[in-house]
Design a protein around this motif. Structure first.
Motif, short mmCIF file in Angstrom:
data_model
loop_
_atom_site.label_atom_id
_atom_site.label_comp_id
_atom_site.label_asym_id
_atom_site.label_seq_id
_atom_site.Cartn_x
_atom_site.Cartn_y
_atom_site.Cartn_z
N ALA A 83 0.82 -1.21 0.00
CA ALA A 83 0.00 0.00 0.00
C ALA A 83 0.85 1.26 0.00
O ALA A 83 0.56 2.23 -0.71
CB ALA A 83 -0.94 -0.01 1.20
N GLU A 84 1.92 1.28 0.78
CA GLU A 84 2.76 2.47 0.84
C GLU A 84 3.48 2.72 -0.47
O GLU A 84 3.63 3.87 -0.92
CB GLU A 84 3.76 2.35 1.99
N SER A 85 3.93 1.64 -1.12
CA SER A 85 4.59 1.79 -2.41
C SER A 85 3.61 2.30 -3.46
O SER A 85 3.95 3.18 -4.27
CB SER A 85 5.18 0.45 -2.86
N GLU A 86 2.41 1.78 -3.46
CA GLU A 86 1.40 2.23 -4.42
C GLU A 86 1.05 3.69 -4.19
O GLU A 86 0.82 4.44 -5.14
CB GLU A 86 0.15 1.36 -4.31
N ARG A 87 0.99 4.09 -2.93
CA ARG A 87 0.70 5.50 -2.64
C ARG A 87 1.78 6.40 -3.21
O ARG A 87 1.50 7.50 -3.72
CB ARG A 87 0.58 5.70 -1.13
N GLY A 88 3.03 5.95 -3.15
CA GLY A 88 4.11 6.74 -3.71
C GLY A 88 4.10 6.76 -5.23
O GLY A 88 4.41 7.77 -5.85
N ASP A 89 3.71 5.65 -5.83
CA ASP A 89 3.71 5.55 -7.29
C ASP A 89 2.48 6.19 -7.92
O ASP A 89 2.54 6.67 -9.05
CB ASP A 89 3.78 4.08 -7.72
N HIS A 90 1.37 6.16 -7.22
CA HIS A 90 0.10 6.64 -7.78
C HIS A 90 -0.62 7.56 -6.79
O HIS A 90 -1.74 7.28 -6.37
CB HIS A 90 -0.81 5.46 -8.14
N PRO A 91 0.02 8.66 -6.41
CA PRO A 91 -0.58 9.51 -5.36
C PRO A 91 -1.91 10.13 -5.77
O PRO A 91 -2.72 10.44 -4.91
CB PRO A 91 0.49 10.60 -5.15
N ALA A 92 -2.14 10.30 -7.07
CA ALA A 92 -3.39 10.92 -7.50
C ALA A 92 -4.56 9.95 -7.48
O ALA A 92 -5.71 10.37 -7.65
CB ALA A 92 -3.23 11.49 -8.92
N LEU A 93 -4.30 8.66 -7.29
CA LEU A 93 -5.36 7.66 -7.36
C LEU A 93 -5.78 7.14 -6.00
O LEU A 93 -6.78 6.43 -5.90
CB LEU A 93 -4.91 6.48 -8.23
N GLN A 238 -6.69 17.01 -2.86
CA GLN A 238 -5.50 16.35 -2.34
C GLN A 238 -4.26 16.78 -3.13
O GLN A 238 -3.21 17.06 -2.55
CB GLN A 238 -5.70 14.84 -2.45
N ALA A 239 -4.37 16.86 -4.46
CA ALA A 239 -3.25 17.26 -5.30
C ALA A 239 -2.84 18.70 -5.02
O ALA A 239 -1.67 19.06 -5.18
CB ALA A 239 -3.60 17.08 -6.77
#
Length: 278
Positions: A83-93, A238-239
């Protein structure tokens, strides 16, 4: 606004005119449901059952899970997700948790405009095409039955006003130059939260735009689209470094009176509160 837009006629009929009728049908299931599901200050306490979460422990546990499992069916495990890696890779999603504690300062007009445009603004279908007809969300038949109203201080005066977002002109049209704090507090539940939010976006439905073509299904399409716009607003906030919380605990009649809409053909659906996190 492009010059070509000045010649466009805005057609705002009642949807029943397309049914060759002089008045609404006596029975309109969509309208009846919409009216029955509205919140009113005097009746809201008996229109919700939130207390059941405390008095029925099994229901509370089920509500916390919020998902269904089918253990009797074969399963195909999916590759694991960090989850943390995905948050870093896809912060807009990946949407952050809702914010309910806002800083008091007003949001810059330029950023408010960007948030509105990224959520429901219009852009050309192809380079150079006029009018700009496409939007950031999917819409049944590309009919776009929603209207956005912004409650915020956009002048730097320290006073909040109510504005309609004119999509094609990308401009705010002043509905009310000033809306007092007491009126804002009276719009719904959690008055302190409503008053503290630097901006509130009301998502309203102008149902005939969809219903003339899709009849009852058009009402459902309008609700789906409102959900998509709310998601766009929260992710855009958020962005921009803001906090946001979708907020449905509003009294429909008070919001509709504030927005100067009739509550039948043009009615409140939901809202998003915006601001910088404290």
């Amino acid at each position: 606004m492009p010059d070509a837009l000045s010649s466009i006629t805005v057609f705002t009929p009642r949807y029943w005119e397309f049914l060759d009728q002089d008045a609404p049908p006596e029975e309109d299931l969509a309208e009846e449901f919409h009216e029955a599901s509205k919140f009113h200050a005097t009746t809201m306490a008996r229109e919700t059952n939130g207390h059941w979460l405390n008095t029925h422990p099994e229901l509370g546990r089920s509500a916390t899970v919020g998902a269904r499992e089918l253990p009797h069916l074969p399963r195909v495990p999916l590759p694991g997700i960090d989850a943390e890696s995905e948050r870093g890779d896809h912060p807009a999603l990946i949407r952050n948790a809702s914010c309910r504690d806002f800083a008091a300062d007003a949001l810059p007009l330029e950023q408010l405009g960007r948030a509105l445009w990224l959520s429901y603004g219009a852009y050309p279908e192809r380079p150079g095409s006029v009018p700009p007809v496409r939007r950031p969300v999917a819409s049944g038949g590309a009919l776009y039955p929603l209207e956005l109203y912004l409650l915020a201080d956009v002048t730097g005066s320290g006073r909040k006003g109510l504005y309609h977002y004119n999509v094609h002109a990308h401009a705010l049209e002043e509905v009310r130059g000033e809306v007092g704090e007491e009126r804002i507090r009276g719009l719904g539940t959690q008055p302190d939260l409503l008053a503290s939010a630097p901006a509130i976006v009301f998502v309203n439905g102008l149902f005939w735009r969809s219903r003339f073509k899709y009849r009852l299904r058009g009402y459902r399409f309008a609700l789906m689209e409102a959900g998509a716009v709310i998601q766009q607003l929260t992710l855009t906030a958020q962005a921009l470094g803001w906090g946001a919380v979708p907020f449905a605990g509003l009294f429909d009649d008070r919001v509709e009176e504030l927005c100067e809409i009739d509550g039948v053909d043009h009615s409140f659906l939901n809202a998003v509160l915006l601001g910088r996190p404290r």
